[in-house]
Design a protein around this motif. Sequence first.
Motif, short mmCIF file in Angstrom:
data_model
loop_
_atom_site.label_atom_id
_atom_site.label_comp_id
_atom_site.label_asym_id
_atom_site.label_seq_id
_atom_site.Cartn_x
_atom_site.Cartn_y
_atom_site.Cartn_z
N PRO C 235 48.71 -13.31 -8.54
CA PRO C 235 47.45 -12.60 -8.32
C PRO C 235 47.43 -12.02 -6.91
O PRO C 235 48.06 -12.57 -6.00
N LEU C 236 46.71 -10.91 -6.74
CA LEU C 236 46.73 -10.23 -5.44
C LEU C 236 46.22 -11.13 -4.31
O LEU C 236 46.71 -11.06 -3.19
N PHE C 237 45.23 -11.98 -4.62
CA PHE C 237 44.74 -12.85 -3.55
C PHE C 237 45.86 -13.75 -3.05
O PHE C 237 46.00 -13.97 -1.85
N THR C 238 46.66 -14.26 -3.97
CA THR C 238 47.76 -15.13 -3.56
C THR C 238 48.80 -14.34 -2.77
O THR C 238 49.37 -14.84 -1.80
N TRP C 239 49.04 -13.12 -3.20
CA TRP C 239 49.96 -12.26 -2.44
C TRP C 239 49.48 -12.10 -1.00
O TRP C 239 50.26 -12.24 -0.05
N THR C 240 48.21 -11.79 -0.84
CA THR C 240 47.71 -11.59 0.52
C THR C 240 47.72 -12.91 1.28
O THR C 240 47.99 -12.94 2.48
N ALA C 241 47.42 -14.01 0.57
CA ALA C 241 47.49 -15.32 1.22
C ALA C 241 48.91 -15.59 1.71
O ALA C 241 49.12 -16.14 2.79
N PHE C 242 49.87 -15.19 0.90
CA PHE C 242 51.27 -15.40 1.27
C PHE C 242 51.63 -14.61 2.53
O PHE C 242 52.18 -15.17 3.50
N THR C 243 51.29 -13.33 2.54
CA THR C 243 51.64 -12.53 3.73
C THR C 243 50.89 -13.03 4.96
O THR C 243 51.45 -13.11 6.05
N THR C 244 49.63 -13.39 4.77
CA THR C 244 48.86 -13.93 5.89
C THR C 244 49.52 -15.20 6.42
O THR C 244 49.61 -15.41 7.63
N SER C 245 50.00 -16.05 5.51
CA SER C 245 50.62 -17.30 5.95
C SER C 245 51.90 -17.04 6.71
O SER C 245 52.20 -17.71 7.71
N VAL C 246 52.67 -16.07 6.24
CA VAL C 246 53.89 -15.71 6.98
C VAL C 246 53.50 -15.24 8.38
O VAL C 246 54.12 -15.62 9.38
N LEU C 247 52.45 -14.42 8.45
CA LEU C 247 51.99 -13.96 9.77
C LEU C 247 51.56 -15.14 10.62
O LEU C 247 51.80 -15.18 11.83
N MET C 248 50.90 -16.14 10.01
CA MET C 248 50.47 -17.31 10.78
C MET C 248 51.67 -18.01 11.40
O MET C 248 51.65 -18.42 12.56
N VAL C 249 52.74 -18.13 10.60
CA VAL C 249 53.93 -18.84 11.08
C VAL C 249 54.55 -18.11 12.27
O VAL C 249 54.98 -18.73 13.24
N PHE C 250 54.56 -16.78 12.19
CA PHE C 250 55.26 -16.02 13.23
C PHE C 250 54.36 -15.53 14.36
O PHE C 250 54.85 -15.28 15.45
N ALA C 251 53.08 -15.37 14.11
CA ALA C 251 52.22 -14.75 15.13
C ALA C 251 51.46 -15.76 15.96
O ALA C 251 50.96 -15.42 17.03
N PHE C 307 38.91 -8.69 -2.39
CA PHE C 307 38.40 -7.43 -2.94
C PHE C 307 39.21 -7.02 -4.17
O PHE C 307 38.65 -6.53 -5.15
N SER C 308 40.52 -7.22 -4.11
CA SER C 308 41.34 -6.85 -5.26
C SER C 308 40.90 -7.61 -6.50
O SER C 308 40.79 -7.04 -7.59
N GLU C 309 40.64 -8.91 -6.35
CA GLU C 309 40.21 -9.71 -7.50
C GLU C 309 38.83 -9.25 -7.98
O GLU C 309 38.57 -9.14 -9.18
#
Lengths: 320, 194, 689
Positions: C235-251, C307-309
Motif C-alpha cells: 500500500p502507498l502508505f507503507t511505501w512512504t513509511a518505508f522511504t521515510t524510515s530509510v531517510l530516518m536512518v540516514f538523515a 492522502f494516497s489511501e
Amino acid sequence: MIAASFRAHVRLVPLLLSVLFLAGCIPDGISFLTPAGPVADAQKEHLISITVISLIVVLPVLIGTPLIILRYRRKGGARYRPDWAYSGPLEALMWGVPVLIVGVLGWQLAKATYELDPTAVIAGDPPLEVQVVGLNWKWLFIYPEQGVAALNAMPMPEGRPVSLHLTSDTVMQSFMIGALGSQIYTMPGMETQLNLRADQVGQYRGVNTQFSGAGFDQQSFVAQVMTPEDFDDWVAAARSSGTALDAAAYTQLGQSSTPAEAAAMFAGTGAPAGSVWFSEVETGLFGSIIGKYMSAEGVADSDQTGSPSYQPVQSEGDVE
Amino acid sequence: MSAMTHTAEDRALYGFWVFMMSDLILFGLMFATYGTMLTTWGFASGPEPSELFSMGPVAIETAILLVSSLTFGLATLALKHGQGRGVIALWLVITLALGLGFLAMELRDFAEMAAEGAVPQRSGWLSAFFGLVSLHGLHVAAGCVWIMVMLAQLAVFGPTLDVASRLSRLGLFWHFLDVIWIGIFSVVYLGALA
Amino acid sequence: MNLLGRMGWGDVVFEPALANPDSSDLIAAGAGGVVVLGAIVALYCLFHYRLWGVFWRGWLTSLDHKRIGIMYIAFAMIMLVRGVLEGVVMRAQQADGLDGGFLTSHHYGELFSTHGTIMIFFMAMPFLTGLINIIVPLQVGARDVSFPLLNALSLAFTAAGGALIMVSLVVGEFSTGGWTGYPPFTGVAFQPGVGPDYWIWSVALAGIGTTLSGINFVTTILKERAPGMTFARLPLFTWTAFTTSVLMVFALPPLTVATSLLALDRMAGFHFFTNDLGGNMMNFANLFWLFGHPEVYILILPAFGVFSEVFATFSGKKLYGYTSLVIATVVIAVLSFTVWVHHFFTMGQSANLNAIFGIATMTIGVPTGVKIYDWMATMYRGRVRMSVPMIYSVGFIMLFVIGGLTGIILANPTVDYQVHNTLFLVAHFHNMLIPGLLFGMLAGYTFWFPKVFGFQLDAFWGRIAAWGWIVGYSLTFFPLYAVGLMGMTRRTASYTIEAFQPWMLVSGLGALVVLGALVALGLQLWVSIRYRKALTVEGGDPWDGRTLEWSLPAPVPEWNFAHIPMVTARDDFWEKKRTATVDATPATYTDIALPRNSMLGPLFAVAATALGFGLIWYIWWMAALAAAVMPLAIIVRSFRTDIHRVIPADEVAAYDLAFRETRAALVPVGRDGEETVANRGRANREAFE
C-alpha cells in the motif's frame, strides 16, 4: 524561447500584484516591490516572471480539483470506472509538463543567479567602498577612502555603485536593504561581500534579519541615498562635527545596546536620531575586527563583543 | 520459547546492518568535519598534525586492532565448527585483551598530546581530531563490554542459537570498527605525513 | 559538590513572577503553572481511579505496536496543544506588536524556539511515527514490528525529550536560538545559561528515538511482509513509511553530530562552532540542514501516504498511477539529500554552488507535482465522497500547491536574497507543514481511528475541525506572505512600520480560528468517546476499505492476524470483497507467540530524562547514574529467556470465529450511511454493481 513569449503576460502581473497588495499600502523604501536600484528591480522582475511561469502547473490544480470533485461527486451521476488507474498519454503530460517548466525555470534561475551574484561589482563608476560591521544590535559603516564612519545610517551617493565588505563582531547576522538589493550573512572572523546601487534619492530601510537577542527587533538603520554633492557635504560634515572612532569608542560600541542607547553615548555629532557620525577611523579597524578571531589566544568571553560577559577593559582615552 | 528461529536471527542481523549504516554516516560526518578543520584557520596557530603524531605507536595500535579482528574471526570459526565453549571463549578473551590494549595505547597517546598542550580546547582542528578518534575509541570500549557480556552468556547458556546470533552481530561490529580505524589511520595519521 | 549542579531557586519560573513581574513573567509563570497542575491532575486521576495498574500493564510496559503507536499519537496531541497555544500567543504579540506588545523580545525568542522544536520533534515526528507504528504491520500482514522492545525504547527517548522541554517551562529557560539552534548565538559565550542545553538534549534524545524507529521500520517492511505482499503490492502508505524510515536512518546522524558537537563546545570548551580558535559556525549550518532538509521529507512523505489511501478509498476507486507515485516518492527521498544549501543561499558562497542547489531544489517540484496530479486523477472517474478525511485531503491539495509555488520562488537564490529570514519564509514552511503534514496526520487519525478503537469519530465536529483548520490556516499565514514580501523580518516581537499591522491583525484572527479548530478536535474526541456505543464499527470496515488492515476486527486484537494472510493483489481486501472470498474461514489456527511486557520502556524514559536533566544542569551524579542504568538494563535483559508468551490456538480461533460471525450478521451499509450510526463496519457491494 518559451520564456520570451511570457514577457507579454508578465506585463499584466504588476497589476495583479498591486491588487493583491492594495497598491500604495507598501510604504516606500522598505521592500524590493518598490525597488530603488537595479538589483532590487531585477529581483522583482524575476519574482514576477517565475511566478507566472509556475502558474502553468499550479492553476490546473486550483481549477481542476474543484471541477473534478463537482463532476465526480458521489451523487453526480458521472461515469464511474473504479478500475481505471493508468493512462500513458496522461502520464507523459504529468511528468513532461513539470519537467519542461522546471527546465525553463532552471535556466532562468542560473542566469539570474550569475547576473545578480552579490559579489559581482556593479557596472558604472568606480564603486564606493564601505566596510560594514554588525554589532549587538546596530550596524557600523566605515568609509575607508573618506576616513569617516557612521553608526546606524549609511549615507551613499545616488547612481554610484557601492561595494560592501561585511563582517560581524558578535553572533551571525544578516544584512539587508530590501529596496536596494540582496541580503548577505555577516559572520565573525569572516568577510562577505555585497554590491548595490541606488538610483533614487531617498531613505531606505536596512535591517538585520537573523535573530540575535533581546535588541534584535530594533536593529534597523537608514540607507540615506543622496546626490553626489550632498554626499561630499556629508563627508565634510562628519569630519568636522563627528567624534573619533578610536579603540575606546569602539569598545563602547561593542557593548550590547539598541541604536538609541548607543547614539545617546555619542551625542552631538550632528547625526539624526539613533545615529552617530564619526570624524576619523582608526586605521585598519575593520581588519583588526576580523583578525582578532584568528589570534592564537582565542577570544575570552570578557573580550567577546555582544556577549553578556563582555567586560571591556577601561582605556585611557575615555570618550565622555 | 526464546530459542531463536532462523528467521528471527536473520531479521536481527538485518536490523543490525541497517544500524551500522546509520553509524557509518555518523563516522562519515566526523571525517568530513575533520577535513574542514584541516586548515590554517582550523589550526588556529596551535600545534599542527605534522608536529604531533608519532607513527610508531599508531602503527602498533593498527596492528593490534587488525590482529583482534583475526582472533575474533577464529572465535567465529570455533563456534561454527562446534569446538565447544572453551575454545570460543579463549579466542574472545584474546580479542578482548587486544581491544583493551588498543584503548590503553590510545589513551597514552592522548595523554602525550595533552602534555604538549594539544588538548581539544586548543583549536578547532584538535576538537575535530579528539571528536573523531574518541568516537571510534568509545565504540571499541562498547565492543569490549559486549565481548564481556558474551563471555558471560557463553558461560551461562553455552553456544546456543541465541548466543551464536549475538556473536555474529558482535563480529560484524568488531570488523566494522577495524574498517573505521583503517579510515582514521589513512586520513588522520597518514594524511599528516603527506 | 552541589547536588543540584547549577540549579537554584531563582531558576524556578514562579520566582520572577512573584518578585517584580512584567507581563512576560506572568505569562511564563502561567505556562509553568499549567504544566505543574497538569502533572498533578494526571497523577491524581491515576491513583484516585486506581488506573495505575491498567496504565502500567496495559500501556507503559506494553510492547504491542498498536499501543505504542497510540501512546506516540497521544503524546503528539498533547504537544500539539502546547505548540498551537504558543503560536496563538506569538500571533497575538505581533498583532499587538506595533512599537511594543506584551512580550519581551527574549521571551518571544523562547516562544518561537520551543514552538518550532515542539512542532517538528515532538508533534510531527511522534504523530507520524505513531501512525506508521499502528498501520504498517497491519498493512503488510505482520504480527508486530521486527523489534518490539526497541520500539518501546524509541518511544522512551522521544518522551524523554518531550519531558525535558516541558520541564523547561518550570525550571530554567529555553534557548532563544530557534529550532535550528545556530551557533555562535547558541554558544556558551552568548547564551551561558541552560536554554540551549535544553534544546540540545531534548532534540538529541528525540533524534536517537527516531533513528531507532527508522531501523525498526525498515527491517519490518523488508522482513515481515506476509506471503504474496511484494513490493509492487505494498500500500502507498507503507511505501512512504518505508522511504521515510530509510531517510530516518540516514538523515538523523547529522543531527546527532551537530547537537553533540555543540554540546562539547558548550560543556567542554571545544571549538567546533565557536567564533575563535578555529571554530566554524558554517559547519553547523551544513550539518544541521544535511539533517534538516531530508527531515522535511521525513515529515511530508507519510502524509503523502495517508492522502494516497484517502483519495483512493473515498473515491471508491483504484489509486491512479501507483507506479508513478512510488517512483515519485523514491525520487523525492533521494533528491532530499541534494538540496540542503538552499537553507543558506545568503551565506556568501559562490554563484555556482547556489545555482546548482537552486536547480536541484526546483527539481523536487517535479515528482511532487506528479503526485498531486495522480491524486486528482484518482478522483477523476471515481465517486467522490467528502467525508472528513477527504476534506483534509482536498484542503491539502488546494493549499499545498500554493506552498509549492512559493517553494519554487524560494528556490531561486536571487529572490531568496530578498525574502530569506522574512515572514515569507515562515509562511512558506507553515504552508508545507500545516496543509501538508498536519492535515495528513489529522486525515490519518480520522481515517484509522475506528480501526484502532472500534468506533468512528463524530463527523459533525470532525467537519467543523477540518474547515476550521483550512480557514484558520489560510487567514493566519497568507498575510505573512504579504508582509514577508514587504520585508518584515521573522522572529521580530515588535516593529515600527504601520503598514504591517493590518496584516498582523488578520493573522491574529486566523490564529484564533485555528485555536477554535483545535477545540473542535477536542470536542470531537470527547463526543465520540461519550457516544462510542452508537458509533461502534465492529465489522472493522467502515469506509469500504481497500487494504489488509480493513479485513481485521476493530479494535484489532493484539495478535493482529489470526491467520497470516496470503496476499494476491495490490488492493487485496478490496479484491477479496469483490470476489466475496473475504468470508472464507481459515481451516486451522495455530499458537501465536507475542512479546511479554517489559519495564525497559518506562525505565529508559525515566533514565533518559534524568540523563538529559543532569547534563543540562551539570548534576553529574544524576547523569552518570542514568547513563549507567541504560546499558546495564539491556545487559540484564539479554540474560532473560522468557520473553515471549503464547496465545493458544483455541483462544485465537474462538476470537476469530466470533468476529466472523458478528461481521456476517451485520447489515451491510451503503456509502450514504457512512458517517451515521448505521455504519457498523460492513460495507455493501455497491461499488461492484
